[in-house]
Motif scaffolding. Structure first.
Motif, PDB file in Angstrom:
ATOM      1  N   LEU A 102     -16.493  43.655 -37.255  1.00 59.79           N
ATOM      2  CA  LEU A 102     -17.021  44.660 -36.062  1.00 59.79           C
ATOM      3  C   LEU A 102     -16.430  43.854 -34.998  1.00 59.79           C
ATOM      4  N   TYR A 128     -26.141  47.367 -32.799  1.00 61.60           N
ATOM      5  CA  TYR A 128     -25.405  47.678 -33.983  1.00 61.60           C
ATOM      6  C   TYR A 128     -25.977  47.476 -35.215  1.00 61.60           C
ATOM      7  N   GLN A 138     -13.647  55.703 -39.463  1.00 62.39           N
ATOM      8  CA  GLN A 138     -13.524  54.916 -38.535  1.00 62.39           C
ATOM      9  C   GLN A 138     -14.434  56.247 -36.907  1.00 62.39           C
ATOM     10  N   ARG A 144     -17.388  53.742 -37.328  1.00 60.42           N
ATOM     11  CA  ARG A 144     -17.232  52.834 -36.522  1.00 60.42           C
ATOM     12  C   ARG A 144     -17.303  52.633 -34.470  1.00 60.42           C
TER      13      ARG A 144
END
Length: 118
Positions: A33, A41, A100, A103
């Protein structure tokens, strides 16, 4: 008001977020990441992981973030299971980590606070 029962275990390399100590990975998948607040996170990933696997009896999410040499985060995502781990759990975690949209949301959320804070 609800209390958090999550343990945040910090060391010089990063942090681990887990429900039960000691943190244990009966199943895990790794990803990289971008730089951001590791605790933010960890909580975002843990929430999404729990939503995806909450029907797996006896599963407890664990998220571990370790600082990479280039400033990125090496994330180990998985958890503890009280029984046999179905093979489909690995596929579910891989799907989660390769999404995605998620993320991008995690990175936005992690960037909203001081990025070097641990």
């Amino acid at each position: 008001m609800a209390r958090s029962h999550w343990h945040v275990l910090r060391d010089e390399q990063g942090l681990t977020l887990c429900r039960e100590k000691p943190a244990r990975f009966d199943v895990s998948v790794q990803t990289v990441l971008p730089d951001g607040n590791p605790l933010r996170y960890a909580h975002q990933i843990r929430q999404d992981l729990w939503r995806k696997l909450q029907r797996v009896r006896g599963f407890s999410p664990v998220v571990q973030l370790t600082r990479g040499a280039d400033g990125s985060w090496q994330a180990r995502v998985g958890g503890r299971a009280s029984g046999p781990v179905p093979a489909s759990i690995v596929d579910s975690i891989e799907d989660l980590l390769s999404d995605q949209t998620r993320r991008a949301r995690w990175a936005r959320h992690a960037a909203t606070a001081t990025t070097r804070q641990m």
